[in-house]
Design an enzyme around this catalytic site. Structure first.
Site, mmCIF file in Angstrom:
data_model
loop_
_atom_site.group_PDB
_atom_site.id
_atom_site.type_symbol
_atom_site.label_atom_id
_atom_site.label_comp_id
_atom_site.label_asym_id
_atom_site.label_seq_id
_atom_site.Cartn_x
_atom_site.Cartn_y
_atom_site.Cartn_z
ATOM 1 C CG HIS A 145 25.087 50.429 65.279
ATOM 2 N ND1 HIS A 145 25.121 50.532 63.906
ATOM 3 C CD2 HIS A 145 25.915 51.416 65.755
ATOM 4 C CE1 HIS A 145 25.919 51.524 63.551
ATOM 5 N NE2 HIS A 145 26.418 52.068 64.654
ATOM 6 C CG HIS B 40 30.667 49.803 62.960
ATOM 7 N ND1 HIS B 40 30.667 50.398 64.206
ATOM 8 C CD2 HIS B 40 29.456 49.206 62.830
ATOM 9 C CE1 HIS B 40 29.514 50.161 64.806
ATOM 10 N NE2 HIS B 40 28.755 49.444 63.992
ATOM 11 C CB SER B 41 28.845 53.393 62.940
ATOM 12 O OG SER B 41 27.875 54.271 63.431
ATOM 13 C CE1 TYR B 42 33.385 60.615 61.888
ATOM 14 C CE2 TYR B 42 34.860 58.984 62.863
ATOM 15 C CZ TYR B 42 34.658 60.233 62.304
ATOM 16 O OH TYR B 42 35.721 61.102 62.148
ATOM 17 N N GLY C 49 32.178 54.761 58.114
ATOM 18 C CA GLY C 49 31.837 54.891 56.698
ATOM 19 C C GLY C 49 32.250 56.244 56.141
#
Length: 239
Positions: free
Chosen positions: A221, A76-78, A80
Site C-alpha cells: 500500500h 496517498h490513501s486518506y 485522496g
C-alpha cells in the site's frame, strides 16, 4: 521542471515521502511534503477537534503561502480525501491530480463511506470497527498495523516506528464539492501487491473514465516507502 505537493495518508507524516522527494529534487523538480496537523512532527498537537477540513486547509496553506501554481498534487490513501477537498477550492493552481492507492470521494462522502463502498461488508466492518478505538483514546484512532498492507519488512518497521494516532473526525467529515476541479487531468496509481485492498475497486471504478489515466505498481500500500525509485520515475513522467 514541475512542482509537486505530496500529501501523506492517515497516521503518517511528510517523513514517508523522504526518498521520493529526494529523487524528484535530484531531477530538478520542486517538491513540498507538508505534514498534516496532528501528525508527524506535529503529533503533539493531535486532538479530537482536527477534521478533514483542517487537513484540506493545511494543503491550501502551502499552495497560498508558497505562491504555487501549476502544481502536481499527489495524495496517498486518506490523502485522496484531502487533495480532493483542496483541489476543489484551488483548481486554478493545479495542473494534475494524482491518487496514489487512494480514496476518490464523491460529493458528500466521508472516508468511512468510501470504505463501505469499496470493500465487502464483512471486511468494511473490520476497518470501520477499528475506528471505534477512538472512544478510549481521547478521540484519536490508533494506526492500523502496517503488516496488513502487504509491505516489505523494512517498510512495516518504519511505519510502526513513526505512525501516530489520528483524530476520528478526519474519517467522519464528508467532502463537500462544487465541481470546480472536475476538469483537471487525473491519474490513479494502484498498488497491486496487497489484499484485501479497497483501492482495487476504486481503480476499477475510474478505469476508462475521461480525463483519467490508470497505472499499476507491484508493491504494498505505501508505494512511496516500498518502491520509491519506481514511484519517483512514474511521477516524473507526469511532468
Amino acid at each position: 521542471m514541475a512542482t509537486y505537493v505530496l500529501i501523506h495518508g492517515a497516521w503518517h507524516g511528510g517523513w514517508c515521502w523522504r526518498e521520493v522527494a529526494n529523487s524528484l529534487r535530484a531531477q530538478g523538480h520542486t517538491v513540498f511534503t507538508p505534514t498534516l496537523t496532528g501528525n508527524g512532527q506535529s503529533r503533539h498537537l493531535g486532538n479530537e477537534r482536527i477534521t478533514l477540513e483542517t487537513h484540506a486547509r493545511d494543503v491550501l496553506g502551502v499552495i497560498e503561502t508558497e505562491e504555487l501554481s501549476d502544481v502536481i498534487l499527489v495524495g496517498h490513501s486518506y490523502g485522496g480525501m484531502v487533495i480532493t477537498a483542496a483541489a476543489d477550492r484551488a483548481a486554478s493552481k493545479i495542473r494534475h491530480l494524482v491518487y496514489l492507492d487512494a480514496f476518490v470521494p464523491e460529493h458528500g462522502e466521508c472516508l468511512a463511506d468510501c470504505i463501505r463502498h469499496n470493500l465487502p461488508p464483512e471486511l468494511a466492518a473490520i476497518f470501520i470497527g477499528h475506528f471505534f478505538q477512538a472512544k478510549d483514546n481521547g478521540g484519536l484512532v490508533p494506526p492500523i498495523p502496517g503488516a496488513l498492507f502487504g509491505q516489505t519488512p523494512a517498510t512495516t518497521e518504519w511505519m510502526e516506528r513513526q505512525c501516530n494516532p489520528q483524530a476520528l473526525a478526519t474519517f467522519q467529515l464528508p467532502v463537500l464539492l462544487d465541481g470546480a476541479a472536475d476538469a483537471l487531468p487525473r491519474s490513479y496509481i494502484v498498488a497491486d501487491g496487497w489484499q484485501p485492498s479497497p483501492f482495487q475497486q476504486q481503480a476499477a471504478a475510474i478505469s476508462g473514465k475521461p480525463g483519467w489515466t490508470l497505472h499499476r505498481l507491484p508493491g504494498g500500500h505505501c508505494l512511496m516507502m516500498d518502491l520509491p525509485a519506481e514511484l519517483s520515475a512514474l511521477l516524473a513522467q507526469l511532468a
